[in-house]
Design a protein around this motif. Structure first.
Motif, short mmCIF file in Angstrom:
data_model
loop_
_atom_site.label_atom_id
_atom_site.label_comp_id
_atom_site.label_asym_id
_atom_site.label_seq_id
_atom_site.Cartn_x
_atom_site.Cartn_y
_atom_site.Cartn_z
N ILE A 132 3.98 0.40 -3.96
CA ILE A 132 3.43 -0.29 -2.80
C ILE A 132 3.02 0.71 -1.73
O ILE A 132 3.75 1.66 -1.45
N ARG A 133 1.89 0.49 -1.13
CA ARG A 133 1.37 1.36 -0.06
C ARG A 133 2.08 1.00 1.25
O ARG A 133 1.78 -0.02 1.87
N THR A 134 3.00 1.84 1.68
CA THR A 134 3.80 1.54 2.87
C THR A 134 3.04 1.73 4.17
O THR A 134 3.48 1.26 5.22
N ARG B 19 -5.61 1.28 -3.85
CA ARG B 19 -6.24 2.28 -2.99
C ARG B 19 -5.98 3.66 -3.56
O ARG B 19 -4.83 4.02 -3.85
N THR C 220 -1.60 -2.80 -2.89
CA THR C 220 -1.36 -3.76 -1.80
C THR C 220 -1.72 -5.14 -2.31
O THR C 220 -2.78 -5.32 -2.93
N TYR C 221 -0.85 -6.11 -2.06
CA TYR C 221 -1.10 -7.49 -2.49
C TYR C 221 -1.50 -8.33 -1.29
O TYR C 221 -1.00 -8.14 -0.18
N ASP D 30 0.14 -7.06 5.67
CA ASP D 30 -0.19 -6.73 4.28
C ASP D 30 1.01 -6.11 3.57
O ASP D 30 1.27 -6.38 2.39
N LEU D 31 1.75 -5.28 4.30
CA LEU D 31 2.94 -4.66 3.72
C LEU D 31 4.00 -5.72 3.43
O LEU D 31 4.65 -5.69 2.39
N SER E 43 2.96 -7.65 0.35
CA SER E 43 3.12 -6.82 -0.84
C SER E 43 4.58 -6.72 -1.25
O SER E 43 4.93 -6.83 -2.44
N ALA F 59 0.23 0.41 4.86
CA ALA F 59 -0.66 -0.73 5.07
C ALA F 59 -0.31 -1.43 6.38
O ALA F 59 0.72 -1.16 7.00
#
Length: 341
Positions: A84-86, A264, A249-250, A92-93, A96, A88
């Motif tokens: 997971i892109r922290t 990303r 990211t979800y 969004d975070l 996700s 974001a």
């Protein structure tokens, strides 16, 4: 016993405890800091768009991790492999993390809102938490609670250590119990690195928390998939394996019952690179200390000074005190030995 020997013994009695106090004080302060464990109270109030209290809504709290000195989120061990892109946006975070937590994690706290639409969690230890509400149906409308990410930490703006959450709800109105769900894949920031994009990805579809089926997304199906399902079911999607040099990211759009998976492209720093950077930073710190100043034009200026820093966590001011005290004790000991001889 001569007067001089008595004076020397008295000095020894005074100086020795002072030296011990200087040595032990930093340790004692650390113990007091750890003993004062921070615990917060989390209040969740649920209402619909008309202000009506929502009763019996289940909420789960998940411990996500901590913050470093710069405020960056450090995920705990159970989330390290989530991809997971922290960095974001907070919402969004949160979404996700919810996708991953609801499938792979066990809630640390759980409860339901009372007749006033409220729920209270007490004695929550310090850390970063994710609050997730469960979907529910009221007549011909389905409610999707928005997840919330929050920090339980001591601050001047919140001395009471109480957090009041008022989550939002997306409402989907339906007539038929059978509806259409959609999942789509989006590629971000990889225009100059198309060679890293895989030909296809596999998405695991879960129904009511249990594995349902795997879905393959690729260019042929335009990276999308749709299926029919019951509005009474709760569906969740997870990318089974995050491609190298990508973070995920979800996103959810429950007004259309759709899920978006965004990958990303980012150069991922390996553990070896991180260790090498840390070693170089420590070597530089041994001889220099840097001060960064923000300029009005938006740039930064770094000033470097030759300042050796103790590595034990101890401050410099006790060092001369201990040195002088040690010399005095050595002198006293020699004089006492000389007198005895």
């Amino acid at each position: 016993m001569t007067r001089r020997r008595i004076v020397m013994k008295q000095l020894a009695v005074i100086i020795l405890p002072l030296l011990l106090a200087v040595l032990i004080l930093p340790i004692g302060n650390g113990l007091r800091t750890n003993a004062a464990e921070i615990k917060g109270t989390i209040s969740i109030a649920c209402r619909d768009e008309d202000g009506k209290e929502l009763v019996g809504v289940t909420w789960n709290l998940y411990y996500i991790g901590t913050r470093d000195a710069d405020g960056n989120l450090i995920l705990n061990e159970s989330l390290e492999d989530s991809g997971i892109r922290t960095k974001a946006l907070p919402i969004d975070l949160a979404v996700s993390l919810q996708h991953y937590a609801q499938i792979h994690l066990t809630p640390d706290y759980t409860g339901k809102t009372n007749t006033n639409g409220k729920l209270l969690f007490t004695d929550v230890p310090e850390g970063v938490y994710l609050a997730c509400g469960e979907e529910f149906i009221d007549e011909n409308r389905k409610y999707f609670p928005s997840p919330t990410l929050f920090d339980v930490m001591e601050s001047e703006t919140n001395p009471s250590l109480q957090w009041n959450l008022q989550p939002k709800f997306t409402v989907y109105s339906f007539r038929d119990s059978q509806v259409t769900y959609i999942v789509a894949k989006d590629w971000v920031n990889d225009g100059d690195a198309m060679q890293d994009r895989p030909e296809s990805i596999t998405v695991s579809l879960y129904r009511n928390g249990k594995f349902y089926q795997n879905i393959e997304l690729n260019a042929e199906n335009q990276w999308t998939y749709s299926w029919r399902g019951s509005i009474n079911d709760c569906f969740q999607v997870l990318e089974t394996e995050i491609p190298p040099n990508y973070l995920v990211t979800y996103g959810d759009n429950f007004e259309e019952l759709s899920y978006l998976i965004s990958n990303r492209h980012e150069e991922i720093v390996t553990t070896t690179q991180t260790q090498q950077t840390t070693t170089e930073t420590i070597s530089t710190t041994q001889s220099t200390a840097a001060t960064t100043t923000n300029r009005t034009d938006g740039t930064t200026a770094t000033t470097t000074t030759d300042t050796n820093i103790p590595y034990t966590g101890q401050l410099w001011w006790p060092v001369p005190c201990m040195g002088i005290g040690g010399i005095l004790l050595i002198g006293i000991g020699k004089r006492m030995r000389h007198k005895e001889e």
